[in-house]
Design an enzyme around this catalytic site. Sequence first.
Site, PDB file in Angstrom:
ATOM      1  N   SER A 181       0.794  -1.235   0.000  1.00  0.00           N
ATOM      2  CA  SER A 181       0.000   0.000   0.000  1.00  0.00           C
ATOM      3  C   SER A 181       0.822   1.279   0.000  1.00  0.00           C
ATOM      4  CB  SER A 181      -0.951   0.017   1.191  1.00  0.00           C
ATOM      5  OG  SER A 181      -2.013  -0.855   0.928  1.00  0.00           O
TER       6      SER A 181
ATOM      7  N   LYS B 113       0.339   3.406  -2.984  1.00  0.00           N
ATOM      8  CA  LYS B 113      -0.823   4.292  -3.139  1.00  0.00           C
ATOM      9  C   LYS B 113      -0.421   5.764  -3.123  1.00  0.00           C
ATOM     10  CE  LYS B 113      -3.853   0.845  -0.956  1.00  0.00           C
ATOM     11  NZ  LYS B 113      -4.479   0.409   0.305  1.00  0.00           N
TER      12      LYS B 113
ATOM     13  N   TYR C 129      -3.656  -2.468 -10.271  1.00  0.00           N
ATOM     14  CA  TYR C 129      -3.540  -2.257  -8.816  1.00  0.00           C
ATOM     15  C   TYR C 129      -2.667  -3.349  -8.161  1.00  0.00           C
ATOM     16  CZ  TYR C 129      -4.859  -2.211  -3.907  1.00  0.00           C
ATOM     17  OH  TYR C 129      -4.797  -2.209  -2.537  1.00  0.00           O
TER      18      TYR C 129
ATOM     19  N   TYR D 215      -4.649   3.848   8.136  1.00  0.00           N
ATOM     20  CA  TYR D 215      -6.030   3.346   8.291  1.00  0.00           C
ATOM     21  C   TYR D 215      -6.591   3.706   9.666  1.00  0.00           C
ATOM     22  CZ  TYR D 215      -3.699   0.775   4.636  1.00  0.00           C
ATOM     23  OH  TYR D 215      -2.931   0.463   3.565  1.00  0.00           O
TER      24      TYR D 215
ATOM     25  N   VAL E  64       1.067  -3.720   3.839  1.00  0.00           N
ATOM     26  CA  VAL E  64       0.976  -5.006   4.551  1.00  0.00           C
ATOM     27  C   VAL E  64       2.224  -5.881   4.445  1.00  0.00           C
ATOM     28  CG1 VAL E  64      -1.509  -5.468   4.767  1.00  0.00           C
ATOM     29  CG2 VAL E  64      -0.335  -6.031   2.647  1.00  0.00           C
TER      30      VAL E  64
HETATM   31  N1  GLN Z   1      -2.099  -5.360  -1.989  1.00  0.00           N
HETATM   32  C1  GLN Z   1      -2.687  -5.206  -0.701  1.00  0.00           C
HETATM   33  C2  GLN Z   1      -4.196  -5.324  -0.777  1.00  0.00           C
HETATM   34  O1  GLN Z   1      -4.784  -4.734  -1.613  1.00  0.00           O
HETATM   35  C3  GLN Z   1      -2.310  -3.887  -0.105  1.00  0.00           C
HETATM   36  C4  GLN Z   1      -2.953  -3.629   1.241  1.00  0.00           C
HETATM   37  C5  GLN Z   1      -2.055  -2.944   2.210  1.00  0.00           C
HETATM   38  O2  GLN Z   1      -0.841  -2.875   2.025  1.00  0.00           O
HETATM   39  N2  GLN Z   1      -2.613  -2.462   3.307  1.00  0.00           N
HETATM   40  O3  GLN Z   1      -4.811  -5.974   0.020  1.00  0.00           O
END
Ligand code: GLN
Length: 311
Positions: A68, A71, A195, A247, A265
């Site tokens: 993430s 992003k 994505y 988050y 993650v």
């Molecule tokens: N690729 C992961 C997902 O979409 C990214 C989520 C994350 O890093 N929080 O679930």
Amino acid sequence: MSQSLDEIKSALQRAIERAEQTKERGKVAAYIPELAKADPQKAGIAVTLANGETISAGDCNQQTTIQSVSKVFTLALALGTVGDRLWSRVGREPSGSAFDSILQLEHENGVPRNPFVNAGAIVVTDSILTSYQPKEALAQIVSFVRALAEDETIHIDKAVAMSETQTGHRNRALAHYLASHGNLRDEVDLTLGVYFHQCALSMSCVQLSRAGRFLAFGGGLGPQNGQMVSAKRAKRIAAIMLTCGHYDGSGDFAYRVGVPAKSGVSGMILAVVPHIASIAVWSPGLNKHGNSLIGTQMLEQVVNELDWSIF
Ligand code: GLN
């Protein structure tokens, strides 16, 4: 900045030493099978300063997917591609819910709370696809990150992208839900394909701290280097990192660390100390919000020792 390079280097080493001694490591993400292979004992940190110097410690050269954290880069690209029109499709408020939650999306008619929860990031990627074909969009993302890091070796980990493509049921649900509200322009599988691949960008802490410089130094790579995005855009992305980058753990992160940051993650976190440094940390074990447990501990220690909190 009042510290010498040696003082920063020792702060990083102390953070790694404490990380090595910490027993509680958190849980490695297992919902993407390839990520479950990560070793929770790993810990790395890298800091890049305004003069371009990078200082690092621990497993700072080992590559892992940024998940993430990507992003942040796609948001910068989307704002450059579609401008403020993006904000009619995604909000800028903290969600207070998990990164992959669908609950709010139903209450709020398919408009995700912010660009850093999964639903919001899927919309951001989809907005880039209004100007580019999927392969072209992915190439844009990769070359943007390479240019930011000034490192042409950065690439996508195909095994991780494939692993998530096979198991990403929640993201597929989110994307279909967005589509049902008319908030996805491209086909679900095409948008998700881009994505999943952006999440699988593979980088070390050293590379990520270099790629994050534009957020710390007014949109540029440092005083001698070129402008990558406008200063205004960099500042606004950092603001969203502060309020939404972790988050439903964003408030606690701001309280403990006190700088804008975005987690992934895989256990990576990119943090920004305005005008001073771009920091990347990595340790795969996660806390209950899906943010790196040891990574947060290392950032808390380093930012507090060096007095780098923005508050
Ligand atoms: N690729 C992961 C997902 O979409 C990214 C989520 C994350 O890093 N929080 O679930």
